[in-house]
Scaffold this motif. Structure first.
Motif, PDB file in Angstrom:
ATOM      1  N   LEU A 154       0.833  -1.205   0.000  1.00 29.20           N
ATOM      2  CA  LEU A 154       0.000   0.000   0.000  1.00 29.20           C
ATOM      3  C   LEU A 154       0.867   1.255   0.000  1.00 29.20           C
ATOM      4  O   LEU A 154       0.603   2.209  -0.748  1.00 29.20           O
ATOM      5  CB  LEU A 154      -0.919  -0.022   1.216  1.00 29.20           C
ATOM      6  CG  LEU A 154      -1.847   1.174   1.410  1.00 29.20           C
ATOM      7  CD1 LEU A 154      -2.758   1.353   0.210  1.00 29.20           C
ATOM      8  CD2 LEU A 154      -2.674   0.995   2.685  1.00 29.20           C
ATOM      9  N   LYS A 155       1.912   1.258   0.816  1.00 25.05           N
ATOM     10  CA  LYS A 155       2.840   2.397   0.868  1.00 25.05           C
ATOM     11  C   LYS A 155       3.470   2.644  -0.504  1.00 25.05           C
ATOM     12  O   LYS A 155       3.564   3.791  -0.962  1.00 25.05           O
ATOM     13  CB  LYS A 155       3.930   2.114   1.899  1.00 25.05           C
ATOM     14  CG  LYS A 155       5.015   3.173   2.018  1.00 25.05           C
ATOM     15  CD  LYS A 155       5.957   2.806   3.155  1.00 25.05           C
ATOM     16  CE  LYS A 155       7.116   3.800   3.254  1.00 25.05           C
ATOM     17  NZ  LYS A 155       8.080   3.637   2.163  1.00 25.05           N
ATOM     18  N   SER A 156       3.874   1.571  -1.165  1.00 18.80           N
ATOM     19  CA  SER A 156       4.480   1.692  -2.488  1.00 18.80           C
ATOM     20  C   SER A 156       3.498   2.257  -3.505  1.00 18.80           C
ATOM     21  O   SER A 156       3.849   3.130  -4.314  1.00 18.80           O
ATOM     22  CB  SER A 156       4.991   0.319  -2.944  1.00 18.80           C
ATOM     23  OG  SER A 156       5.536   0.385  -4.231  1.00 18.80           O
ATOM     24  N   LYS A 157       2.255   1.789  -3.487  1.00 16.54           N
ATOM     25  CA  LYS A 157       1.244   2.266  -4.428  1.00 16.54           C
ATOM     26  C   LYS A 157       0.933   3.751  -4.205  1.00 16.54           C
ATOM     27  O   LYS A 157       0.794   4.522  -5.157  1.00 16.54           O
ATOM     28  CB  LYS A 157      -0.035   1.437  -4.299  1.00 16.54           C
ATOM     29  CG  LYS A 157       0.088   0.024  -4.833  1.00 16.54           C
ATOM     30  CD  LYS A 157      -1.174  -0.783  -4.597  1.00 16.54           C
ATOM     31  CE  LYS A 157      -2.321  -0.323  -5.457  1.00 16.54           C
ATOM     32  NZ  LYS A 157      -3.511  -1.213  -5.319  1.00 16.54           N
ATOM     33  N   LEU A 158       0.845   4.148  -2.934  1.00 15.89           N
ATOM     34  CA  LEU A 158       0.538   5.541  -2.625  1.00 15.89           C
ATOM     35  C   LEU A 158       1.653   6.474  -3.095  1.00 15.89           C
ATOM     36  O   LEU A 158       1.404   7.610  -3.487  1.00 15.89           O
ATOM     37  CB  LEU A 158       0.320   5.707  -1.117  1.00 15.89           C
ATOM     38  CG  LEU A 158      -0.988   5.140  -0.563  1.00 15.89           C
ATOM     39  CD1 LEU A 158      -0.933   5.045   0.954  1.00 15.89           C
ATOM     40  CD2 LEU A 158      -2.177   6.001  -0.990  1.00 15.89           C
ATOM     41  N   GLU A 159       2.892   5.972  -3.052  1.00 14.37           N
ATOM     42  CA  GLU A 159       4.037   6.804  -3.411  1.00 14.37           C
ATOM     43  C   GLU A 159       4.347   6.792  -4.902  1.00 14.37           C
ATOM     44  O   GLU A 159       4.970   7.730  -5.403  1.00 14.37           O
ATOM     45  CB  GLU A 159       5.273   6.328  -2.633  1.00 14.37           C
ATOM     46  CG  GLU A 159       5.167   6.591  -1.131  1.00 14.37           C
ATOM     47  CD  GLU A 159       6.326   5.987  -0.360  1.00 14.37           C
ATOM     48  OE1 GLU A 159       7.107   5.212  -0.972  1.00 14.37           O
ATOM     49  OE2 GLU A 159       6.451   6.267   0.848  1.00 14.37           O
ATOM     50  N   SER A 160       3.891   5.753  -5.609  1.00 11.29           N
ATOM     51  CA  SER A 160       4.315   5.613  -7.002  1.00 11.29           C
ATOM     52  C   SER A 160       3.192   5.727  -8.029  1.00 11.29           C
ATOM     53  O   SER A 160       3.451   6.097  -9.182  1.00 11.29           O
ATOM     54  CB  SER A 160       5.028   4.270  -7.201  1.00 11.29           C
ATOM     55  OG  SER A 160       4.143   3.177  -6.951  1.00 11.29           O
ATOM     56  N   GLN A 161       1.960   5.433  -7.647  1.00  8.81           N
ATOM     57  CA  GLN A 161       0.876   5.423  -8.621  1.00  8.81           C
ATOM     58  C   GLN A 161       0.125   6.753  -8.609  1.00  8.81           C
ATOM     59  O   GLN A 161      -0.535   7.094  -7.615  1.00  8.81           O
ATOM     60  CB  GLN A 161      -0.091   4.270  -8.346  1.00  8.81           C
ATOM     61  CG  GLN A 161       0.484   2.904  -8.626  1.00  8.81           C
ATOM     62  CD  GLN A 161      -0.563   1.805  -8.589  1.00  8.81           C
ATOM     63  OE1 GLN A 161      -1.759   2.064  -8.667  1.00  8.81           O
ATOM     64  NE2 GLN A 161      -0.112   0.566  -8.456  1.00  8.81           N
ATOM     65  N   VAL A 162       0.219   7.486  -9.694  1.00 10.03           N
ATOM     66  CA  VAL A 162      -0.481   8.758  -9.808  1.00 10.03           C
ATOM     67  C   VAL A 162      -1.993   8.518  -9.816  1.00 10.03           C
ATOM     68  O   VAL A 162      -2.490   7.655 -10.538  1.00 10.03           O
ATOM     69  CB  VAL A 162      -0.060   9.494 -11.102  1.00 10.03           C
ATOM     70  CG1 VAL A 162      -0.837  10.797 -11.262  1.00 10.03           C
ATOM     71  CG2 VAL A 162       1.433   9.762 -11.084  1.00 10.03           C
ATOM     72  N   GLY A 163      -2.718   9.264  -9.000  1.00  6.06           N
ATOM     73  CA  GLY A 163      -4.161   9.134  -8.961  1.00  6.06           C
ATOM     74  C   GLY A 163      -4.676   8.111  -7.970  1.00  6.06           C
ATOM     75  O   GLY A 163      -5.889   8.035  -7.735  1.00  6.06           O
ATOM     76  N   TYR A 164      -3.766   7.317  -7.395  1.00  8.06           N
ATOM     77  CA  TYR A 164      -4.198   6.333  -6.403  1.00  8.06           C
ATOM     78  C   TYR A 164      -4.299   7.023  -5.044  1.00  8.06           C
ATOM     79  O   TYR A 164      -3.304   7.483  -4.488  1.00  8.06           O
ATOM     80  CB  TYR A 164      -3.223   5.169  -6.333  1.00  8.06           C
ATOM     81  CG  TYR A 164      -3.620   4.092  -5.330  1.00  8.06           C
ATOM     82  CD1 TYR A 164      -4.661   3.207  -5.620  1.00  8.06           C
ATOM     83  CD2 TYR A 164      -2.971   3.976  -4.114  1.00  8.06           C
ATOM     84  CE1 TYR A 164      -5.034   2.230  -4.706  1.00  8.06           C
ATOM     85  CE2 TYR A 164      -3.339   3.001  -3.193  1.00  8.06           C
ATOM     86  CZ  TYR A 164      -4.372   2.128  -3.498  1.00  8.06           C
ATOM     87  OH  TYR A 164      -4.738   1.159  -2.586  1.00  8.06           O
ATOM     88  N   GLU A 165      -5.499   7.116  -4.512  1.00 13.08           N
ATOM     89  CA  GLU A 165      -5.725   7.803  -3.253  1.00 13.08           C
ATOM     90  C   GLU A 165      -6.535   6.927  -2.304  1.00 13.08           C
ATOM     91  O   GLU A 165      -7.454   6.217  -2.722  1.00 13.08           O
ATOM     92  CB  GLU A 165      -6.462   9.130  -3.483  1.00 13.08           C
ATOM     93  CG  GLU A 165      -5.661  10.156  -4.278  1.00 13.08           C
ATOM     94  CD  GLU A 165      -6.394  11.473  -4.419  1.00 13.08           C
ATOM     95  OE1 GLU A 165      -7.533  11.574  -3.920  1.00 13.08           O
ATOM     96  OE2 GLU A 165      -5.838  12.400  -5.043  1.00 13.08           O
TER      97      GLU A 165
END
Length: 315
Positions: A196-207
């Motif tokens: 989850l931490k990785s997705k929040l930091e790397s995926q634009v638009g993922y909130e």
């Protein structure tokens, strides 16, 4: 804390040979160390000529992790951050929101404690439904098969008050906003939180606006038996990671915790004194089974007085 090699200058027991020993077990960071079986690591060290020094290094690393704290922050900075950047998430329950002066605070870890059937999971469903209906991302980490999409649908249907075809559209959209992950041990929880931490930091638009762990105690309690330093370190690591996710991404984190018998048979929150310091907010739940009225009671809050309470009904 990151890569272990950064500790070599400050600690004599954590030297190049110790780092090489850990690397042979695919351990390159503090996170790798925490999810590794320390007993197996000690047994492996026992087979080597420098076993005493390796075991000292393992114990030193456990001690470092246990005493690791965030740096001090100026009080004015904290106040400005609190006023400018923290927002509330409505629970969907009016009396609950009034008690908390707006609802659950983004950036904080809120713990719901109480005995079985005291309303903890139902409030989790309530707030998850409320956030998801407003197009907010929800991550629901389910440790005991408690997540109920049927119950979520019931809540959304009741709250929306729309005609049937509109209700179906609202339910479908809200369900898309909820990610549910089954996590049955502490290692799976740490893995999902890092993903989850990785997705929040790397995926634009993922909130994500809300993270729910129901229940954190069922994942942490099994590793705390005896005098396990590793278990305690894992618990602290999970708490630190939740706080970091909440603060850096303005997420409201909600965890549930059961109660155990204390002195004189009185009930107290599980997981002990060390865990007690992890959540920013601690709320205790109870239920009057004759009237089906629930009560929430403030045990701990950073800016509200201890002891405030409110009654509410869960339809």
């Amino acid at each position: 804390m990151g890569a272990l090699k950064h500790l070599t200058e400050a600690y004599s027991t954590i030297d190049a040979s110790f780092i090489q020993f850990l690397a042979s077990h695919a351990i390159f960071s503090v996170e790798d160390f925490l999810v590794h079986d320390v007993h197996m690591l000690l047994a492996s060290a026992e087979q080597l000529p420098n076993s005493d020094k390796l075991k000292q290094g393992i114990n030193q690393l456990l001690s470092i992790i246990e005493t690791h704290h965030q740096p001090w922050i100026n009080g004015l900075v904290l106040l400005e951050d609190r006023v400018q950047n923290k927002h509330y998430i409505s629970t969907g329950c009016n009396s609950f929101d009034v008690l908390l002066q707006g609802g659950l605070c983004e950036g904080y870890v809120t713990e719901l404690v109480g005995p079985s059937s005291s309303g903890k999971t139902q409030i989790c469903f309530q707030v998850a439904s409320n956030v998801a209906m407003k197009s907010g991302g929800v991550v629901f980490l389910d440790s005991g098969n408690s997540f109920s999409p049927t119950r979520i649908k019931q809540i959304i249907t009741r709250v929306s008050g729309s005609v049937e075809n509109q209700v179906n559209a609202i339910v479908q959209q809200a369900m898309r906003n909820i990610e549910c992950h089954a996590v049955f041990d502490i290692y799976a929880l740490i893995d999902v939180l890092h993903q989850l931490k990785s997705k929040l930091e790397s995926q634009v638009g993922y909130e994500v606006r809300l993270i729910i762990i129901d229940s954190v105690s069922s994942l942490v309690a099994p590793i705390l038996g005896g005098n396990s330093a590793q278990g305690h370190a894992l618990m602290v690591s999970v708490g630190y990671l939740l706080k970091k996710l909440a603060d850096r991404h303005s997420i409201a984190v909600v965890v549930t915790n059961h109660m155990v018998s204390g002195e004189g048979g009185t009930l107290k929150p599980a997981l002990g004194e060390s865990w007690k310091n992890i959540p920013h907010v601690r709320l205790q739940f109870s239920r009057d089974h004759t009237t089906n009225i629930y009560c929430v009671y403030i045990l701990k809050h950073p800016y509200m007085a201890y002891g405030g309470s409110a009654n509410f009904v869960i339809p």
